[in-house]
Design a protein around this motif. Sequence first.
Motif, PDB file in Angstrom:
ATOM      1  N   MET A  58      31.993 -29.056  41.994  1.00 56.53           N
ATOM      2  CA  MET A  58      30.807 -28.253  42.273  1.00 56.53           C
ATOM      3  C   MET A  58      30.869 -26.989  41.419  1.00 56.53           C
ATOM      4  SD  MET A  58      29.465 -26.858  45.920  1.00 56.53           S
ATOM      5  CE  MET A  58      29.811 -25.118  46.037  1.00 56.53           C
ATOM      6  N   PRO A  59      29.788 -26.629  40.733  1.00 56.87           N
ATOM      7  CA  PRO A  59      29.799 -25.401  39.930  1.00 56.87           C
ATOM      8  C   PRO A  59      29.780 -24.162  40.816  1.00 56.87           C
ATOM      9  CG  PRO A  59      27.651 -26.480  39.828  1.00 56.87           C
ATOM     10  CD  PRO A  59      28.562 -27.381  40.604  1.00 56.87           C
ATOM     11  N   VAL A  60      30.168 -23.037  40.230  1.00 56.07           N
ATOM     12  CA  VAL A  60      30.143 -21.777  40.970  1.00 56.07           C
ATOM     13  C   VAL A  60      28.710 -21.286  41.111  1.00 56.07           C
ATOM     14  CG1 VAL A  60      32.439 -21.115  40.206  1.00 56.07           C
ATOM     15  CG2 VAL A  60      30.452 -20.370  38.901  1.00 56.07           C
ATOM     16  N   ARG A  61      28.495 -20.394  42.044  1.00 57.88           N
ATOM     17  CA  ARG A  61      27.204 -19.732  42.221  1.00 57.88           C
ATOM     18  C   ARG A  61      27.472 -18.253  42.460  1.00 57.88           C
ATOM     19  NH1 ARG A  61      25.953 -18.236  47.329  1.00 57.88           N
ATOM     20  NH2 ARG A  61      27.236 -19.054  48.977  1.00 57.88           N
ATOM     21  N   ILE A  62      26.495 -17.425  42.249  1.00 57.35           N
ATOM     22  CA  ILE A  62      26.662 -15.997  42.500  1.00 57.35           C
ATOM     23  C   ILE A  62      26.570 -15.768  44.000  1.00 57.35           C
ATOM     24  CG2 ILE A  62      25.692 -13.694  42.138  1.00 57.35           C
ATOM     25  CD1 ILE A  62      24.623 -14.743  39.435  1.00 57.35           C
ATOM     26  N   ALA A  63      27.607 -15.214  44.572  1.00 59.92           N
ATOM     27  CA  ALA A  63      27.627 -14.900  46.002  1.00 59.92           C
ATOM     28  C   ALA A  63      27.203 -13.457  46.242  1.00 59.92           C
ATOM     29  CB  ALA A  63      29.025 -15.130  46.572  1.00 59.92           C
ATOM     30  N   ASN A  64      27.696 -12.548  45.403  1.00 63.21           N
ATOM     31  CA  ASN A  64      27.427 -11.121  45.570  1.00 63.21           C
ATOM     32  C   ASN A  64      27.277 -10.480  44.204  1.00 63.21           C
ATOM     33  OD1 ASN A  64      28.244 -11.300  48.446  1.00 63.21           O
ATOM     34  ND2 ASN A  64      30.267 -11.537  47.558  1.00 63.21           N
ATOM     35  N   VAL A  65      26.467  -9.449  44.147  1.00 67.34           N
ATOM     36  CA  VAL A  65      26.410  -8.555  43.001  1.00 67.34           C
ATOM     37  C   VAL A  65      26.963  -7.235  43.518  1.00 67.34           C
ATOM     38  CG1 VAL A  65      24.911  -7.341  41.388  1.00 67.34           C
ATOM     39  CG2 VAL A  65      24.409  -9.713  42.025  1.00 67.34           C
ATOM     40  N   THR A  66      27.950  -6.677  42.825  1.00 71.17           N
ATOM     41  CA  THR A  66      28.635  -5.483  43.321  1.00 71.17           C
ATOM     42  C   THR A  66      28.400  -4.298  42.406  1.00 71.17           C
ATOM     43  OG1 THR A  66      30.346  -6.860  44.321  1.00 71.17           O
ATOM     44  CG2 THR A  66      30.876  -4.535  44.010  1.00 71.17           C
ATOM     45  N   PHE A  67      28.043  -3.176  43.004  1.00 75.09           N
ATOM     46  CA  PHE A  67      27.871  -1.915  42.293  1.00 75.09           C
ATOM     47  C   PHE A  67      29.018  -0.985  42.678  1.00 75.09           C
ATOM     48  CE2 PHE A  67      23.631  -3.576  42.278  1.00 75.09           C
ATOM     49  CZ  PHE A  67      23.002  -3.047  41.168  1.00 75.09           C
ATOM     50  N   ASP A  68      29.764  -0.486  41.688  1.00 76.12           N
ATOM     51  CA  ASP A  68      30.699   0.604  41.927  1.00 76.12           C
ATOM     52  C   ASP A  68      29.862   1.869  42.026  1.00 76.12           C
ATOM     53  OD1 ASP A  68      32.753  -1.200  41.700  1.00 76.12           O
ATOM     54  OD2 ASP A  68      33.403  -0.528  39.723  1.00 76.12           O
ATOM     55  N   CYS A  69      30.181   2.727  42.995  1.00 73.36           N
ATOM     56  CA  CYS A  69      29.317   3.874  43.272  1.00 73.36           C
ATOM     57  C   CYS A  69      30.094   5.168  43.447  1.00 73.36           C
ATOM     58  CB  CYS A  69      28.555   3.654  44.580  1.00 73.36           C
ATOM     59  SG  CYS A  69      27.540   2.186  44.628  1.00 73.36           S
ATOM     60  N   GLU A  70      29.454   6.228  43.053  1.00 72.82           N
ATOM     61  CA  GLU A  70      29.930   7.567  43.379  1.00 72.82           C
ATOM     62  C   GLU A  70      29.329   7.998  44.719  1.00 72.82           C
ATOM     63  OE1 GLU A  70      29.720  12.038  41.457  1.00 72.82           O
ATOM     64  OE2 GLU A  70      29.310  10.305  40.200  1.00 72.82           O
ATOM     65  N   ASN A  71      28.083   7.582  44.975  1.00 70.55           N
ATOM     66  CA  ASN A  71      27.411   7.855  46.241  1.00 70.55           C
ATOM     67  C   ASN A  71      26.900   6.529  46.783  1.00 70.55           C
ATOM     68  OD1 ASN A  71      25.596   8.512  48.312  1.00 70.55           O
ATOM     69  ND2 ASN A  71      25.163  10.511  47.412  1.00 70.55           N
ATOM     70  N   THR A  72      27.732   5.891  47.565  1.00 71.91           N
ATOM     71  CA  THR A  72      27.461   4.535  48.052  1.00 71.91           C
ATOM     72  C   THR A  72      26.157   4.449  48.834  1.00 71.91           C
ATOM     73  OG1 THR A  72      29.820   4.124  48.136  1.00 71.91           O
ATOM     74  CG2 THR A  72      28.444   2.650  49.410  1.00 71.91           C
ATOM     75  N   LEU A  73      25.960   5.351  49.782  1.00 74.21           N
ATOM     76  CA  LEU A  73      24.774   5.256  50.629  1.00 74.21           C
ATOM     77  C   LEU A  73      23.484   5.499  49.852  1.00 74.21           C
ATOM     78  CD1 LEU A  73      26.105   6.920  53.887  1.00 74.21           C
ATOM     79  CD2 LEU A  73      25.579   4.507  53.500  1.00 74.21           C
ATOM     80  N   ALA A  74      23.472   6.477  48.966  1.00 81.40           N
ATOM     81  CA  ALA A  74      22.259   6.751  48.184  1.00 81.40           C
ATOM     82  C   ALA A  74      21.923   5.569  47.284  1.00 81.40           C
ATOM     83  CB  ALA A  74      22.432   8.023  47.362  1.00 81.40           C
ATOM     84  N   THR A  75      22.930   4.981  46.649  1.00 82.50           N
ATOM     85  CA  THR A  75      22.691   3.846  45.773  1.00 82.50           C
ATOM     86  C   THR A  75      22.223   2.643  46.579  1.00 82.50           C
ATOM     87  OG1 THR A  75      24.390   4.689  44.294  1.00 82.50           O
ATOM     88  CG2 THR A  75      23.692   2.412  43.949  1.00 82.50           C
ATOM     89  N   ALA A  76      22.854   2.395  47.712  1.00 79.83           N
ATOM     90  CA  ALA A  76      22.463   1.272  48.568  1.00 79.83           C
ATOM     91  C   ALA A  76      21.037   1.445  49.085  1.00 79.83           C
ATOM     92  CB  ALA A  76      23.436   1.136  49.731  1.00 79.83           C
ATOM     93  N   ARG A  77      20.676   2.660  49.466  1.00 76.53           N
ATOM     94  CA  ARG A  77      19.312   2.903  49.959  1.00 76.53           C
ATOM     95  C   ARG A  77      18.282   2.683  48.851  1.00 76.53           C
ATOM     96  NH1 ARG A  77      21.823   7.710  53.071  1.00 76.53           N
ATOM     97  NH2 ARG A  77      22.129   6.757  55.125  1.00 76.53           N
ATOM     98  N   PHE A  78      18.595   3.111  47.631  1.00 74.25           N
ATOM     99  CA  PHE A  78      17.682   2.876  46.511  1.00 74.25           C
ATOM    100  C   PHE A  78      17.435   1.382  46.338  1.00 74.25           C
ATOM    101  CE2 PHE A  78      17.199   1.475  42.135  1.00 74.25           C
ATOM    102  CZ  PHE A  78      15.998   2.075  41.803  1.00 74.25           C
ATOM    103  N   TRP A  79      18.509   0.595  46.229  1.00 76.80           N
ATOM    104  CA  TRP A  79      18.347  -0.838  45.981  1.00 76.80           C
ATOM    105  C   TRP A  79      17.744  -1.558  47.181  1.00 76.80           C
ATOM    106  CZ3 TRP A  79      17.858  -2.765  41.462  1.00 76.80           C
ATOM    107  CH2 TRP A  79      18.445  -2.117  40.366  1.00 76.80           C
ATOM    108  N   SER A  80      18.007  -1.093  48.390  1.00 76.66           N
ATOM    109  CA  SER A  80      17.377  -1.670  49.570  1.00 76.66           C
ATOM    110  C   SER A  80      15.862  -1.527  49.471  1.00 76.66           C
ATOM    111  CB  SER A  80      17.901  -0.966  50.833  1.00 76.66           C
ATOM    112  OG  SER A  80      17.183  -1.375  51.973  1.00 76.66           O
ATOM    113  N   ALA A  81      15.410  -0.327  49.113  1.00 80.22           N
ATOM    114  CA  ALA A  81      13.971  -0.097  48.957  1.00 80.22           C
ATOM    115  C   ALA A  81      13.425  -0.869  47.758  1.00 80.22           C
ATOM    116  CB  ALA A  81      13.696   1.398  48.807  1.00 80.22           C
ATOM    117  N   ALA A  82      14.162  -0.899  46.651  1.00 83.31           N
ATOM    118  CA  ALA A  82      13.708  -1.611  45.456  1.00 83.31           C
ATOM    119  C   ALA A  82      13.513  -3.097  45.745  1.00 83.31           C
ATOM    120  CB  ALA A  82      14.701  -1.425  44.310  1.00 83.31           C
ATOM    121  N   PHE A  83      14.455  -3.708  46.439  1.00 81.73           N
ATOM    122  CA  PHE A  83      14.401  -5.134  46.737  1.00 81.73           C
ATOM    123  C   PHE A  83      13.549  -5.461  47.967  1.00 81.73           C
ATOM    124  CE2 PHE A  83      18.859  -5.540  44.755  1.00 81.73           C
ATOM    125  CZ  PHE A  83      18.334  -5.886  43.520  1.00 81.73           C
TER     126      PHE A  83
END
Length: 118
Positions: free
Chosen positions: A1-26
Motif C-alpha cells: 500500500m502506498p503512503v498517504r499524507i496524514a498530517n501537515v506540520t508547521f513549526d511555530c514561534e507562536n503556536t496558537l496564533a498560527t493555528a488560529r490563522f490556519w483554522s480560519a483560512a481552512f
Amino acid sequence: MPVRIANVTFDCENTLATARFWSAAFGRPLDPDPTEFFASIGLTEKDRDGTPSVFFILVPEKKTVKNRTHLDLDSGGDRETEIARLVGLGAKRGADHDEFGHSWTVMNDPEGNEFCIS
C-alpha cells in the motif's frame, strides 16, 4: 500500500496564533485544548474524508529562509476575494505569477511561512 499524507506540520514561534490563522483560512475548527506548545486541526474529526490533519508545534528557532515545501491552495475561482480574506486574517501578499498557463500568488502566513494560492 502506498503512503498517504496524514498530517501537515508547521513549526511555530507562536503556536496558537498560527493555528488560529490556519483554522480560519481552512474553515476548520481547532481541536479541543490547544496549548502554547501544540495545537491541531482535524486530529479529532471522526469521519475524515482523507484530508490531512494540520499540526502546529512550538520550536525555539525562528524561520530564517524560504520554505523548501509549501502549500498550494485553490481559491475556487475567485483568487482576489480569497487573497483579501486571507490578508484580513493576517497573511501578507507577495508576488503574482503567471507561468505555463497557470496563475498564482505567493503569500505568507503570520509566521512568514510561504504558501501559494491560485
